[in-house]
Design an enzyme around this catalytic site. Structure first.
Site, short mmCIF file in Angstrom:
data_model
loop_
_atom_site.label_atom_id
_atom_site.label_comp_id
_atom_site.label_asym_id
_atom_site.label_seq_id
_atom_site.Cartn_x
_atom_site.Cartn_y
_atom_site.Cartn_z
CG ASP A 127 -0.12 0.05 2.36
OD1 ASP A 127 0.98 -0.16 2.54
OD2 ASP A 127 -1.09 0.31 3.53
CD GLU A 128 5.37 3.55 2.41
OE1 GLU A 128 6.23 4.39 2.43
OE2 GLU A 128 4.91 2.84 3.07
#
Length: 181
Positions: free
Chosen positions: A47-48
Site C-alpha cells: 500500500d505504498e
C-alpha cells in the site's frame, strides 16, 4: 500498528485472518493507475509507492496538480482513500504523506525540508522506533529541530561512547537529516 502491539494493548481482541490475495489484487489495480502518471514507480509495500513526477508536466501538469489528480483518480475509480506527500526526497515525501493522513496531500517545497521536519517529534521519522526514541531522549533530543542542532560529529561521538542503542539504519537516517535531508 503491528498485531503484536495491538494484542498487548487489547488482550481480548479478536483477530481475523486477512485476505492477502485480495490485497495483492487491489495493490496491482492501484499500481496500474500509478504507472499512468509516471514511468518510474517503485512499489515499496502493498500500500505504498514512490513516483518520480519529473518530466510528466506536459501530461499531468505541475507535480502538485498531478499528485492531486492521481489521488482523485484512485478514489474515483476504486473508492480507496489515499494520501500522498510530495517532496524532493523519499524520506520527506514519506513523512509528508503520513502527516497528510487521512485522504490528504502535503507538498514540501524544495529548500523547505528542514523547516518542515524541524517541528516534528523524532518518532515521526521512518525507522525511528521506541529504542531509538529512548536513546535520543537520553541525549536530550525529542524533536527534529533538536537533532538539527546536533552536529554529525556530536551524534557519532555519542554513539561510539556507549550509546549504541540506536540501530545502524536509524543512525544513517538521523545523520542524513543532520546534513539537511
Amino acid at each position: 500498528m503491528p498485531l503484536r502491539t495491538a494484542g498487548k494493548l487489547c488482550p481480548h481482541a479478536i483477530f481475523l485472518d486477512g485476505h492477502h490475495e485480495k490485497y495483492g489484487e487491489w495493490s496491482d489495480k492501484v499500481a496500474t493507475i500509478l504507472a499512468k502518471f509516471s514511468p518510474i514507480v517503485e512499489m515499496v509495500s502493498i500500500d505504498e509507492a514512490y513516483l518520480d513526477l519529473a518530466g510528466t508536466e506536459r501530461l499531468h501538469g505541475p507535480p502538485f496538480a498531478a499528485a492531486d489528480k492521481l489521488l482523485r483518480t484512485i478514489t474515483k475509480i476504486h473508492g480507496l482513500p489515499c494520501s500522498a506527500g510530495l517532496a524532493a526526497t523519499r524520506l520527506v515525501a514519506k513523512v509528508a504523506s503520513d502527516q497528510a493522513k487521512p485522504c490528504g496531500l502535503l507538498w514540501v517545497a524544495p529548500g523547505r525540508e528542514a523547516r518542515f521536519l524541524s517541528q516534528l517529534p523524532v518518532r515521526k521519522i521512518p525507522g525511528i522506533g521506541e529504542v531509538t526514541e529512548r536513546a535520543l531522549r537520553a541525549l536530550g533530543i525529542e524533536f527534529v529541530h533538536q537533532l538539527l542542532i546536533h552536529r554529525r560529529k556530536s551524534l557519532k561521538k555519542s554513539w561510539t561512547m556507549g550509546n549504541s542503542a540506536v540501530p545502524q539504519g536509524a543512525r544513517r537516517r538521523l545523520l542524513r537529516i543532520c546534513s539537511g535531508c
